[in-house]
Scaffold this motif. Structure first.
Motif, PDB file in Angstrom:
ATOM      1  N   ILE A 108      42.326  39.359  51.751  1.00 18.71           N
ATOM      2  CA  ILE A 108      41.872  40.054  50.556  1.00 18.71           C
ATOM      3  C   ILE A 108      40.324  39.461  49.827  1.00 18.71           C
ATOM      4  O   ILE A 108      40.076  38.536  50.514  1.00 18.71           O
ATOM      5  CB  ILE A 108      42.844  39.312  49.256  1.00 18.71           C
ATOM      6  N   TYR A 109      39.932  41.011  49.670  1.00 19.79           N
ATOM      7  CA  TYR A 109      38.359  40.943  48.935  1.00 19.79           C
ATOM      8  C   TYR A 109      37.876  41.362  47.788  1.00 19.79           C
ATOM      9  O   TYR A 109      38.645  42.628  47.475  1.00 19.79           O
ATOM     10  CB  TYR A 109      37.481  41.439  50.136  1.00 19.79           C
ATOM     11  N   ASN A 110      37.412  41.224  46.903  1.00 18.19           N
ATOM     12  CA  ASN A 110      36.234  41.694  45.728  1.00 18.19           C
ATOM     13  C   ASN A 110      35.365  42.765  46.446  1.00 18.19           C
ATOM     14  O   ASN A 110      34.999  42.182  47.284  1.00 18.19           O
ATOM     15  CB  ASN A 110      35.519  40.435  44.559  1.00 18.19           C
ATOM     16  N   LEU A 111      35.629  43.323  45.829  1.00 14.07           N
ATOM     17  CA  LEU A 111      34.501  44.744  45.557  1.00 14.07           C
ATOM     18  C   LEU A 111      33.698  44.794  44.397  1.00 14.07           C
ATOM     19  O   LEU A 111      34.252  45.687  43.349  1.00 14.07           O
ATOM     20  CB  LEU A 111      35.271  45.730  45.858  1.00 14.07           C
ATOM     21  N   GLY A 112      32.769  44.555  44.170  1.00 21.26           N
ATOM     22  CA  GLY A 112      31.656  44.857  43.006  1.00 21.26           C
ATOM     23  C   GLY A 112      29.920  44.312  43.587  1.00 21.26           C
ATOM     24  O   GLY A 112      30.017  44.229  44.690  1.00 21.26           O
ATOM     25  N   ASN A 113      29.196  45.057  42.801  1.00 24.52           N
ATOM     26  CA  ASN A 113      27.470  44.371  43.255  1.00 24.52           C
ATOM     27  C   ASN A 113      27.436  43.175  43.112  1.00 24.52           C
ATOM     28  O   ASN A 113      26.314  43.063  43.180  1.00 24.52           O
ATOM     29  CB  ASN A 113      27.123  44.849  41.461  1.00 24.52           C
ATOM     30  N   ILE A 156      33.390  35.800  39.841  1.00 29.34           N
ATOM     31  CA  ILE A 156      34.743  34.863  40.780  1.00 29.34           C
ATOM     32  C   ILE A 156      35.178  35.216  41.490  1.00 29.34           C
ATOM     33  O   ILE A 156      34.313  36.285  42.180  1.00 29.34           O
ATOM     34  CB  ILE A 156      35.696  36.520  39.837  1.00 29.34           C
ATOM     35  N   THR A 157      35.366  34.730  42.211  1.00 30.38           N
ATOM     36  CA  THR A 157      35.680  34.711  43.982  1.00 30.38           C
ATOM     37  C   THR A 157      36.871  34.738  43.945  1.00 30.38           C
ATOM     38  O   THR A 157      37.825  34.919  42.979  1.00 30.38           O
ATOM     39  CB  THR A 157      35.545  33.282  44.633  1.00 30.38           C
ATOM     40  N   GLU A 158      37.268  35.015  45.836  1.00 30.76           N
ATOM     41  CA  GLU A 158      38.860  35.409  45.465  1.00 30.76           C
ATOM     42  C   GLU A 158      39.694  34.591  45.353  1.00 30.76           C
ATOM     43  O   GLU A 158      41.623  34.431  45.266  1.00 30.76           O
ATOM     44  CB  GLU A 158      39.105  36.168  46.679  1.00 30.76           C
ATOM     45  N   ASP A 159      39.352  32.990  45.353  1.00 31.60           N
ATOM     46  CA  ASP A 159      40.060  31.943  45.365  1.00 31.60           C
ATOM     47  C   ASP A 159      40.347  31.252  43.808  1.00 31.60           C
ATOM     48  O   ASP A 159      40.182  30.601  43.198  1.00 31.60           O
ATOM     49  CB  ASP A 159      39.455  30.570  46.099  1.00 31.60           C
ATOM     50  N   CYS A 160      39.375  31.901  42.500  1.00 29.27           N
ATOM     51  CA  CYS A 160      39.773  31.459  41.706  1.00 29.27           C
ATOM     52  C   CYS A 160      41.421  32.242  40.995  1.00 29.27           C
ATOM     53  O   CYS A 160      41.796  32.599  41.902  1.00 29.27           O
ATOM     54  CB  CYS A 160      38.780  32.694  41.298  1.00 29.27           C
ATOM     55  N   PRO A 161      41.795  31.228  40.572  1.00 24.41           N
ATOM     56  CA  PRO A 161      43.399  30.869  40.234  1.00 24.41           C
ATOM     57  C   PRO A 161      43.687  33.169  39.625  1.00 24.41           C
ATOM     58  O   PRO A 161      42.784  33.610  39.052  1.00 24.41           O
ATOM     59  CB  PRO A 161      43.182  30.431  38.769  1.00 24.41           C
ATOM     60  N   THR A 162      44.820  33.526  39.957  1.00 30.23           N
ATOM     61  CA  THR A 162      44.891  34.854  39.097  1.00 30.23           C
ATOM     62  C   THR A 162      45.771  34.416  38.101  1.00 30.23           C
ATOM     63  O   THR A 162      46.652  33.644  38.101  1.00 30.23           O
ATOM     64  CB  THR A 162      45.789  36.077  39.978  1.00 30.23           C
ATOM     65  N   ASN A 163      45.715  34.911  36.794  1.00 34.77           N
ATOM     66  CA  ASN A 163      46.404  34.577  35.414  1.00 34.77           C
ATOM     67  C   ASN A 163      46.337  36.088  35.205  1.00 34.77           C
ATOM     68  O   ASN A 163      45.487  36.319  34.027  1.00 34.77           O
ATOM     69  CB  ASN A 163      45.621  33.529  34.434  1.00 34.77           C
ATOM     70  N   PRO A 164      46.369  37.242  36.004  1.00 33.03           N
ATOM     71  CA  PRO A 164      46.576  38.290  34.781  1.00 33.03           C
ATOM     72  C   PRO A 164      47.223  38.384  33.321  1.00 33.03           C
ATOM     73  O   PRO A 164      48.697  37.718  33.235  1.00 33.03           O
ATOM     74  CB  PRO A 164      47.624  39.782  36.008  1.00 33.03           C
ATOM     75  N   ILE A 165      46.390  39.363  32.135  1.00 33.23           N
ATOM     76  CA  ILE A 165      46.752  38.731  31.158  1.00 33.23           C
ATOM     77  C   ILE A 165      47.875  40.713  30.484  1.00 33.23           C
ATOM     78  O   ILE A 165      48.061  40.841  29.345  1.00 33.23           O
ATOM     79  CB  ILE A 165      45.473  38.593  29.376  1.00 33.23           C
TER      80      ILE A 165
END
Ligand code: UDP
Length: 323
Positions: A247-252, A127-136
């Protein structure tokens, strides 16, 4: 002085322990889920609520705050489905009051703890930060609403902000003085370790029919110390003026299935788990793995701890502290 809202919680308290080495820190926390003993004694502690104007005014009038770090949102997916009012009230309305107060006192730097749940069910490997945001679920939706508010406030009021979208935080501070202590606990790694310590009869694995190699959900586990470091990088970028908004993702960047996590816990601790396989837990996407390339390129941060390191540090904390 840096205001850390939610600094008595799991992730906030780890950040505070590192931040006090560089900055003067004030923690505001209502102790609804946090613990006073987790707050480093070098920080000023105020018990109060981010949605309470009087609590906020008292702090902003007294201390020269140059940035606010906000960890005080509720963040349990399952609970958010059952109690959406709580999530919108605290996460959205509470945060608005905090932001309104910041503007009143001309404090323009904000770091917000967001979540991978903003992406919903992404159909990409990484997942990159420009993926669509569609929270469920309301957890993801409430955090995304705050992200949208921040963008509007940046445009209208010159608010500078960094949003950090956490994947699965786990692990404990190297000192083993602080660690994860939720009550009730819902997260996988502490639940497995509590079981291996004899504090739970068995572990339930929620769903074995996901579209993943072993049928269990895949997540990206990130050490809480890596998260703290990322917050400090983000704070420096805002204070230096290197970043106005981000906006940043934080993961491994690595995905582990529930079964793999349990096996790693068994290996690290040398103990064997009793496992029960149950139905899926509602709201769980099959796979959530971050690309954290963006924050590496822009701020030079990347995760340094492996899943083994995460579990070993959590094991040290749980065996010493959690009864
Ligand atoms: N999980 C599980 N049994 C548990 C707790 C969690 O199988 O007792 C699974 C859960 O369904 C998810 C993964 O472990 O696929 C991570 O869940 P956790 O609650 O730790 O974090 P989340 O991904 O919900 O933020």
């Amino acid at each position: 002085m840096i205001l850390v809202v939610g600094g008595a919680g799991y992730i906030g308290s780890h950040l505070v322990k590192e931040l006090v080495k560089k900055e003067q820190v004030i923690v505001l926390d209502n102790l609804s889920t946090g613990h006073r003993y987790l707050v480093d004694e070098r920080a000023v502690f105020v018990q109060g609520d981010l949605g309470n104007r009087a609590d906020l005014d008292a702090i902003f009038e007294k201390y020269p705050i140059k940035a606010v770090m906000h960890f005080a949102a509720n963040s349990l997916v399952g609970e958010s489905v059952i109690k959406p009012l709580k999530y919108y009230q605290n996460n959205v309305a509470g945060t608005l009051t905090l932001l309104e107060t910041m503007l009143k006192y001309n404090v323009k730097n904000f770091i917000f703890s967001s979540t991978a749940a903003t992406y919903g069910i992404p159909n990409v490997e990484m997942i990159t930060e420009d993926c669509p945001t569609n929270p469920i679920n309301p957890d993801g939706r409430s955090k995304l609403m705050v992200e949208q508010i921040l963008a509007d406030f940046a445009a209208a009021y010159s608010l500078n902000y960094v949003v950090l979208r956490y994947f699965n935080a786990a692990g404990a501070h190297e000192s083993a003085e602080i660690g994860e202590n939720h009550n009730p606990e819902t997260h996988l790694i502490p639940i497995v370790l509590q079981h291996l310590l004899g504090q739970r009869e068995k572990i339930s694995v929620f769903g074995t029919d996901y579209d993943t190699p072993d049928g269990t959900c895949i997540r990206d586990y990130i050490h809480v110390t890596d998260l703290s470091r990322a917050h400090i990088f983000a704070l420096e970028a805002l204070l230096d003026g290197k970043k106005k908004t981000a906006i940043y993702n934080l993961g491994n960047g690595l995905g582990y299935s529930v079964k793999e996590v349990i096996e790693t816990c068994e290996r690290v601790t040398g103990r064997k788990a009793v496992i029960e396989y149950t139905d899926r837990r509602p709201g769980d996407p099959a796979r959530l793995v971050a690309s954290s390339q963006k924050i590496y390129e822009e701020l030079g941060w990347k995760a340094e701890y492996s899943l083994e390191d995460i579990i070993a540090s959590a094991w040290k904390w749980h065996s010493r502290n959690v009864k």
